[in-house]
Write a protein that holds these residues in place. Structure first.
Motif, PDB file in Angstrom:
ATOM      1  N   THR A  29       0.849  -1.202   0.000  1.00 48.30           N
ATOM      2  CA  THR A  29       0.000   0.000   0.000  1.00 48.30           C
ATOM      3  C   THR A  29       0.883   1.250   0.000  1.00 48.30           C
ATOM      4  OG1 THR A  29      -1.581  -1.228   1.334  1.00 48.30           O
ATOM      5  CG2 THR A  29      -1.936   1.124   1.173  1.00 48.30           C
ATOM      6  N   LEU A  77       2.265   1.716  -3.472  1.00 53.14           N
ATOM      7  CA  LEU A  77       1.250   2.218  -4.413  1.00 53.14           C
ATOM      8  C   LEU A  77       0.957   3.695  -4.140  1.00 53.14           C
ATOM      9  CD1 LEU A  77      -0.804   1.844  -6.671  1.00 53.14           C
ATOM     10  CD2 LEU A  77      -2.361   0.754  -5.056  1.00 53.14           C
ATOM     11  N   LEU A  78       0.865   4.049  -2.873  1.00 53.69           N
ATOM     12  CA  LEU A  78       0.590   5.437  -2.505  1.00 53.69           C
ATOM     13  C   LEU A  78       1.716   6.361  -2.974  1.00 53.69           C
ATOM     14  CD1 LEU A  78      -1.777   6.773  -1.017  1.00 53.69           C
ATOM     15  CD2 LEU A  78      -0.478   6.614   1.088  1.00 53.69           C
ATOM     16  N   LEU A 124       1.436   6.690  -6.728  1.00 50.11           N
ATOM     17  CA  LEU A 124       0.310   7.571  -7.076  1.00 50.11           C
ATOM     18  C   LEU A 124       0.688   9.030  -6.845  1.00 50.11           C
ATOM     19  CD1 LEU A 124      -2.864   5.758  -5.655  1.00 50.11           C
ATOM     20  CD2 LEU A 124      -2.292   6.157  -8.042  1.00 50.11           C
ATOM     21  N   GLU A 157     -14.146   8.886 -11.763  1.00 53.87           N
ATOM     22  CA  GLU A 157     -13.224   8.209 -10.826  1.00 53.87           C
ATOM     23  C   GLU A 157     -12.581   6.997 -11.491  1.00 53.87           C
ATOM     24  OE1 GLU A 157     -13.724   7.856  -6.320  1.00 53.87           O
ATOM     25  OE2 GLU A 157     -15.750   7.713  -7.103  1.00 53.87           O
ATOM     26  N   ALA A 205      -8.527   6.388 -12.338  1.00 52.05           N
ATOM     27  CA  ALA A 205      -7.785   5.170 -11.973  1.00 52.05           C
ATOM     28  C   ALA A 205      -7.263   4.472 -13.236  1.00 52.05           C
ATOM     29  CB  ALA A 205      -8.678   4.236 -11.166  1.00 52.05           C
ATOM     30  N   LYS A 207      -3.527  -6.556 -10.580  1.00 51.80           N
ATOM     31  CA  LYS A 207      -4.237  -6.135  -9.360  1.00 51.80           C
ATOM     32  C   LYS A 207      -4.926  -4.778  -9.552  1.00 51.80           C
ATOM     33  CE  LYS A 207      -4.136  -5.153  -4.510  1.00 51.80           C
ATOM     34  NZ  LYS A 207      -4.958  -3.960  -4.690  1.00 51.80           N
ATOM     35  N   LEU A 208      -4.256  -3.860 -10.234  1.00 49.98           N
ATOM     36  CA  LEU A 208      -4.849  -2.533 -10.446  1.00 49.98           C
ATOM     37  C   LEU A 208      -6.148  -2.647 -11.236  1.00 49.98           C
ATOM     38  CD1 LEU A 208      -1.661  -0.443 -11.386  1.00 49.98           C
ATOM     39  CD2 LEU A 208      -2.756  -0.654  -9.151  1.00 49.98           C
ATOM     40  N   ASP A 242      -8.818  -4.005  -9.056  1.00 51.36           N
ATOM     41  CA  ASP A 242      -9.305  -2.959  -8.144  1.00 51.36           C
ATOM     42  C   ASP A 242     -10.382  -2.117  -8.831  1.00 51.36           C
ATOM     43  OD1 ASP A 242      -7.595  -3.768  -6.166  1.00 51.36           O
ATOM     44  OD2 ASP A 242      -6.148  -2.138  -6.434  1.00 51.36           O
ATOM     45  N   ALA A 259     -14.391  -2.023  -7.847  1.00 49.72           N
ATOM     46  CA  ALA A 259     -15.027  -0.766  -7.426  1.00 49.72           C
ATOM     47  C   ALA A 259     -16.159  -0.351  -8.361  1.00 49.72           C
ATOM     48  CB  ALA A 259     -13.985   0.339  -7.347  1.00 49.72           C
ATOM     49  N   LYS A 273      -7.938   0.872   2.699  1.00 58.36           N
ATOM     50  CA  LYS A 273      -7.929  -0.344   1.887  1.00 58.36           C
ATOM     51  C   LYS A 273      -6.734  -0.341   0.937  1.00 58.36           C
ATOM     52  CE  LYS A 273     -12.838  -1.414   1.961  1.00 58.36           C
ATOM     53  NZ  LYS A 273     -14.059  -1.704   1.196  1.00 58.36           N
ATOM     54  N   ASN A 274      -6.179  -1.519   0.716  1.00 62.11           N
ATOM     55  CA  ASN A 274      -5.090  -1.659  -0.245  1.00 62.11           C
ATOM     56  C   ASN A 274      -5.707  -1.791  -1.635  1.00 62.11           C
ATOM     57  OD1 ASN A 274      -2.672  -2.123  -1.534  1.00 62.11           O
ATOM     58  ND2 ASN A 274      -2.670  -4.311  -1.059  1.00 62.11           N
ATOM     59  N   ASN A 275      -6.163  -0.658  -2.177  1.00 64.96           N
ATOM     60  CA  ASN A 275      -6.973  -0.677  -3.382  1.00 64.96           C
ATOM     61  C   ASN A 275      -6.749   0.638  -4.126  1.00 64.96           C
ATOM     62  OD1 ASN A 275      -9.432   0.336  -4.691  1.00 64.96           O
ATOM     63  ND2 ASN A 275     -10.409  -1.541  -3.985  1.00 64.96           N
ATOM     64  N   LEU A 276      -6.475   0.553  -5.420  1.00 68.46           N
ATOM     65  CA  LEU A 276      -6.167   1.734  -6.236  1.00 68.46           C
ATOM     66  C   LEU A 276      -7.219   2.831  -6.102  1.00 68.46           C
ATOM     67  CD1 LEU A 276      -4.566   3.166  -8.551  1.00 68.46           C
ATOM     68  CD2 LEU A 276      -5.905   1.823 -10.160  1.00 68.46           C
ATOM     69  N   VAL A 277      -8.503   2.453  -6.201  1.00 61.16           N
ATOM     70  CA  VAL A 277      -9.580   3.446  -6.184  1.00 61.16           C
ATOM     71  C   VAL A 277      -9.662   4.111  -4.804  1.00 61.16           C
ATOM     72  CG1 VAL A 277     -12.055   3.798  -6.511  1.00 61.16           C
ATOM     73  CG2 VAL A 277     -10.815   2.190  -7.979  1.00 61.16           C
ATOM     74  N   LEU A 307      -7.263   4.504  -2.668  1.00 62.50           N
ATOM     75  CA  LEU A 307      -6.104   5.377  -2.455  1.00 62.50           C
ATOM     76  C   LEU A 307      -6.246   6.685  -3.230  1.00 62.50           C
ATOM     77  CD1 LEU A 307      -3.184   2.772  -2.348  1.00 62.50           C
ATOM     78  CD2 LEU A 307      -4.325   3.897  -0.454  1.00 62.50           C
ATOM     79  N   PHE A 308      -6.873   6.636  -4.421  1.00 60.31           N
ATOM     80  CA  PHE A 308      -7.163   7.872  -5.153  1.00 60.31           C
ATOM     81  C   PHE A 308      -8.100   8.743  -4.320  1.00 60.31           C
ATOM     82  CE2 PHE A 308      -5.638   6.642  -9.480  1.00 60.31           C
ATOM     83  CZ  PHE A 308      -5.094   7.876  -9.809  1.00 60.31           C
ATOM     84  N   ARG A 309      -9.109   8.098  -3.693  1.00 61.00           N
ATOM     85  CA  ARG A 309     -10.063   8.850  -2.865  1.00 61.00           C
ATOM     86  C   ARG A 309      -9.364   9.445  -1.652  1.00 61.00           C
ATOM     87  NH1 ARG A 309     -14.865   4.344  -3.421  1.00 61.00           N
ATOM     88  NH2 ARG A 309     -15.547   4.971  -5.495  1.00 61.00           N
ATOM     89  N   LEU A 310      -8.388   8.712  -1.122  1.00 58.78           N
ATOM     90  CA  LEU A 310      -7.642   9.184   0.044  1.00 58.78           C
ATOM     91  C   LEU A 310      -6.918  10.496  -0.282  1.00 58.78           C
ATOM     92  CD1 LEU A 310      -6.734   8.358   2.960  1.00 58.78           C
ATOM     93  CD2 LEU A 310      -4.774   7.263   1.911  1.00 58.78           C
ATOM     94  N   PHE A 311      -6.438  10.618  -1.517  1.00 60.49           N
ATOM     95  CA  PHE A 311      -5.738  11.831  -1.940  1.00 60.49           C
ATOM     96  C   PHE A 311      -6.644  13.061  -1.898  1.00 60.49           C
ATOM     97  CE2 PHE A 311      -2.341   9.408  -4.132  1.00 60.49           C
ATOM     98  CZ  PHE A 311      -1.283  10.138  -3.635  1.00 60.49           C
TER      99      PHE A 311
END
Lengths: 274, 76
Positions: free
Chosen positions: A87, A90-91, A94, A120, A124, A140-141, A144, A148, B64-68, B70-74
């Motif tokens: 995580t 990835l962060l 990003l 959104e 992504a 994985k991306l 995700d 979602a 969550k360890n999830n791309l979407v 983490l985008f929301r977290l930003f």
């Protein structure tokens, strides 16, 4: 008096409780907590090259774990994120991607034009496309995005990766500016029904590819789009597309093959209405 | 850059225990002293062990360890 920080407490725990010779935690950027079942004897290992200290929970006593609790609490309370390694990576990626602003122009164009959830998913998907172009694993991306936003999100990821947002949707929006509903209708057809494209995957049979081409050709004709694309990535998908167009040639009399792009096991065929 | 504490996939359960959390029968993260109370992410979603990517301040908010996600977290 100097305030004792979570890092000081962690150093104390390592040095005096775990009896590990300091300065293992000093000058290290990362302390990674893991649970290594194979090295019970070793509590802390040090990788100075990566500036990482590993703390193996498996060899901590219950008392030592109790000592770790307030340290983690203080770490979080001091506005730090306690993250899983993947995580955190990835962060960080990003963050770099957002600073780079590579896709800002596309995002600015579509903000307010398409539904919020689609925006959104597009955001992504543009990141996913960047990672794909770097030759990195995107499984994985992509999962995700699908988790979602469902099939629609998956469609947006496919369309975005293949450049449809810039190559088709922006021109369509500009051409239908005076008729907002027309754009919405075409957008739904393209994003929800993926009328402009067929993304061939490993589970598709030749019959399925053929029937999708015919079905999408009819819709494309009806709405005056006049074009569809067949996309395949990977040796077997590329071969499947070629076989389909050869073996089922008689099914595609309504279309002329316009252009073929093939490189590194990526095939894109553009068909326009005859 | 200041030091960071991270954790590996194999230490997720222990990390939860160190934060006084546990799992319910559906593998969702709950409070140890009140197992009926599920913990939430910053956008109000419940979270399972598999999805766990981290924790941050804000009455303890899970990530969550999830791309979407983490985008929301930003955006926050």
């Amino acid at each position: 008096m100097t305030k004792v920080t979570w890092l000081d407490k962690l150093k104390h725990l390592v040095k005096f409780e775990l009896k590990i010779n300091a300065p293992l935690v000093d000058n290290r950027k990362f302390v990674i907590i893991n649970r290594n079942n194979t090295t019970n004897e070793l509590t802390v290992t040090d990788n100075s090259e990566k500036q990482v200290t590993y703390l193996n929970l498996n060899s901590l006593t219950d008392t030592q774990k109790e000592m770790l609790k307030p340290i983690l609490r203080e770490y979080i309370d001091n506005e730090n994120k306690l993250l899983q390694v993947e995580t955190a990576e990835l962060l960080e990626n990003l963050n770099a991607y957002k600073k780079d602003k590579t896709d800002q122009q596309i995002l600015t164009f579509f903000q307010g034009i398409i539904p919020k959830e689609d925006f959104e998913a597009l955001q992504a998907s543009l990141y996913l496309r960047t990672v794909f172009k770097q030759g990195k694993n995107i499984i994985k991306l992509k999962r995700d995005i699908r988790n979602a936003f469902g099939t629609r999100g998956n469609n947006i990821a496919n369309l975005c990766s293949a450049g449809y947002f810039e190559e088709f949707l922006i021109p369509i929006y500009n051409a239908t500016k005076d008729n907002e509903n027309k754009f919405k209708e075409l957008y739904e057809l393209i994003v929800n029904n993926v009328v402009l494209a067929i993304f061939v995957h490993r589970d598709m049979s030749l019959e399925e590819i053929s029937s999708q081409i015919i079905k999408k050709a009819e819709i494309s004709k009806k709405y005056g789009l006049g074009v569809i694309h067949i996309h395949g990535i990977g040796e077997s998908n590329v071969a499947k597309i070629k076989n389909c167009l050869t073996q089922k040639e008689n099914n595609f009399t309504a279309f002329l093959e316009k252009s073929v792009f093939e490189k590194d096991n990526i095939l894109i065929i553009e068909l326009i209405l005859n | 850059m200041s030091s960071q504490i991270l954790f590996e996939e194999n230490a997720k359960k222990e990390i939860l225990a160190l934060l006084d959390k546990t799992l319910d029968a559906d593998n969702m993260i709950v409070e140890k002293d009140n197992p009926l109370q599920k913990v939430l992410t910053f956008d109000g979603e419940e979270i399972s062990l598999n999805e766990l990517g981290g924790v941050q301040k804000g009455s303890e908010v899970f990530i969550k360890n999830n791309l979407v996600s983490l985008f929301r977290l930003f955006k926050r």
